[in-house]
Write a protein that holds these residues in place. Structure first.
Motif, mmCIF file in Angstrom:
data_model
loop_
_atom_site.group_PDB
_atom_site.id
_atom_site.type_symbol
_atom_site.label_atom_id
_atom_site.label_comp_id
_atom_site.label_asym_id
_atom_site.label_seq_id
_atom_site.Cartn_x
_atom_site.Cartn_y
_atom_site.Cartn_z
ATOM 1 N N TYR A 189 0.846 -1.298 0.091
ATOM 2 C CA TYR A 189 -0.188 -0.063 0.162
ATOM 3 C C TYR A 189 0.758 1.195 -0.041
ATOM 4 C CZ TYR A 189 0.885 -1.130 4.872
ATOM 5 O OH TYR A 189 1.463 -1.297 6.247
ATOM 6 N N TRP A 190 0.336 2.440 -0.310
ATOM 7 C CA TRP A 190 0.918 3.668 -0.282
ATOM 8 C C TRP A 190 -0.289 4.514 -0.071
ATOM 9 C CZ3 TRP A 190 -1.149 6.726 -3.775
ATOM 10 C CH2 TRP A 190 -1.477 6.563 -5.119
ATOM 11 N N ALA A 191 -0.368 5.602 0.840
ATOM 12 C CA ALA A 191 -1.355 6.487 0.840
ATOM 13 C C ALA A 191 -0.889 7.981 0.674
ATOM 14 C CB ALA A 191 -2.009 6.523 2.138
ATOM 15 N N ASP A 192 -1.871 8.748 -0.124
ATOM 16 C CA ASP A 192 -1.637 10.125 -0.660
ATOM 17 C C ASP A 192 -1.300 10.887 0.713
ATOM 18 O OD1 ASP A 192 -3.045 12.994 -0.500
ATOM 19 O OD2 ASP A 192 -2.431 12.435 -2.589
ATOM 20 N N ARG A 193 -0.140 11.671 0.842
ATOM 21 C CA ARG A 193 0.126 12.452 1.951
ATOM 22 C C ARG A 193 -0.952 13.290 2.713
ATOM 23 N NH1 ARG A 193 5.034 14.181 3.753
ATOM 24 N NH2 ARG A 193 5.969 13.397 2.153
ATOM 25 N N GLU A 194 -1.911 13.957 1.699
ATOM 26 C CA GLU A 194 -3.035 14.646 2.315
ATOM 27 C C GLU A 194 -4.110 13.724 3.091
ATOM 28 O OE1 GLU A 194 -3.085 18.126 2.236
ATOM 29 O OE2 GLU A 194 -0.943 17.824 1.395
ATOM 30 N N GLN A 195 -3.963 12.627 2.836
ATOM 31 C CA GLN A 195 -5.135 11.580 3.281
ATOM 32 C C GLN A 195 -4.457 10.858 4.680
ATOM 33 O OE1 GLN A 195 -8.181 12.028 2.560
ATOM 34 N NE2 GLN A 195 -7.449 13.340 0.692
ATOM 35 N N ARG A 196 -3.320 10.958 4.843
ATOM 36 C CA ARG A 196 -2.882 10.068 6.073
ATOM 37 C C ARG A 196 -2.952 10.762 7.333
ATOM 38 N NH1 ARG A 196 3.571 10.579 3.317
ATOM 39 N NH2 ARG A 196 2.772 9.424 1.544
ATOM 40 N N GLY A 197 -2.988 9.860 8.203
ATOM 41 C CA GLY A 197 -3.308 10.214 9.840
ATOM 42 C C GLY A 197 -4.815 10.574 10.061
ATOM 43 N N LYS A 198 -5.736 9.770 9.182
ATOM 44 C CA LYS A 198 -7.142 9.805 9.333
ATOM 45 C C LYS A 198 -7.571 8.367 9.282
ATOM 46 C CE LYS A 198 -7.208 14.040 6.459
ATOM 47 N NZ LYS A 198 -7.397 14.869 5.370
ATOM 48 N N GLY A 199 -6.851 7.488 9.434
ATOM 49 C CA GLY A 199 -7.471 6.243 9.659
ATOM 50 C C GLY A 199 -7.782 5.493 8.036
ATOM 51 N N TYR A 200 -7.750 6.258 7.193
ATOM 52 C CA TYR A 200 -8.244 5.611 5.676
ATOM 53 C C TYR A 200 -7.320 4.439 5.350
ATOM 54 C CZ TYR A 200 -10.956 10.069 5.046
ATOM 55 O OH TYR A 200 -11.800 11.068 5.358
#
Length: 182
Positions: free
Chosen positions: A96-107
């Motif tokens: 996985y990888w997560a967009d920087r703006e979406q990190r830290g929100k539990g998505y």
């Protein structure tokens, strides 16, 4: 295998389509994604287009690399890319990888949990593996929150930017699977 669509409380995980290339390209400009994942460096628009129109569809067609984009249900924003890659019969690697703006929100946790559950149910997986370069502490924290047990460190497993790096490896057994050996 045909791609699936998974829904969680806040997300839709679905196969990438051509129109997702711009969001993938923007997310993959993040230096952490380029350093800690096998994404090309530098990450070009052509790389994003190839992922969404060739790599991901081929992975599903060959039933070997089950790549889904995770998108927020409320505004459609790309959260990241989540995949289960067949390693052996019944064993898959979670990536996985997560967009920087979406990190830290539990998505990322929500998306990964949905994909792991689907892998155990639909793919009849008995074991999921997680690999991350030593130093990718957020990836390790997410894997551990999912229930992965870190099973070891592989010394100089791969080269990144021309230098050898150690990697962590962890495993998650299917619900009801055998307990880890002591």
């Amino acid at each position: 295998m045909e791609p699936v669509t998974l829904k969680t409380e806040r997300l839709v995980l679905r196969a990438f389509v051509a129109s997702d290339a711009e969001a993938v390209y923007a997310a993959c400009q993040d230096a952490d994604i380029q350093h800690y994942t096998p994404a090309p460096t530098p990450y070009r628009r052509e790389d994003a287009e190839k992922l969404v129109t060739d790599v991901a569809p081929r992975g599903w067609a060959e039933d070997g690399d089950h790549i889904l984009g995770a998108f927020r249900s409320d505004d459609g924003a790309l959260v990241g890319s989540f995949c289960l890659t067949r390693l052996f019969d019944g064993v898959y690697e979670l990536g996985y990888w997560a967009d920087r703006e979406q990190r830290g929100k539990g998505y990322a946790l929500e998306a990964s949990r949905a994909l792991c559950d689907w892998g155990f149910d639909a793919l009849d997986a008995h074991r999921l593996e997680w690999w991350a370069m030593v130093g990718n502490v957020p990836s390790r924290a997410l894997a551990e929150r999912l229930g992965f047990v870190v099973e070891g460190t592989l010394r100089n497993r791969s080269k990144v930017d021309g230098a050898p790096h150690d990697w962590w490896v962890g495993g998650l057994l299917a619900p009801g699977g055998a307990a880890p050996a002591s």
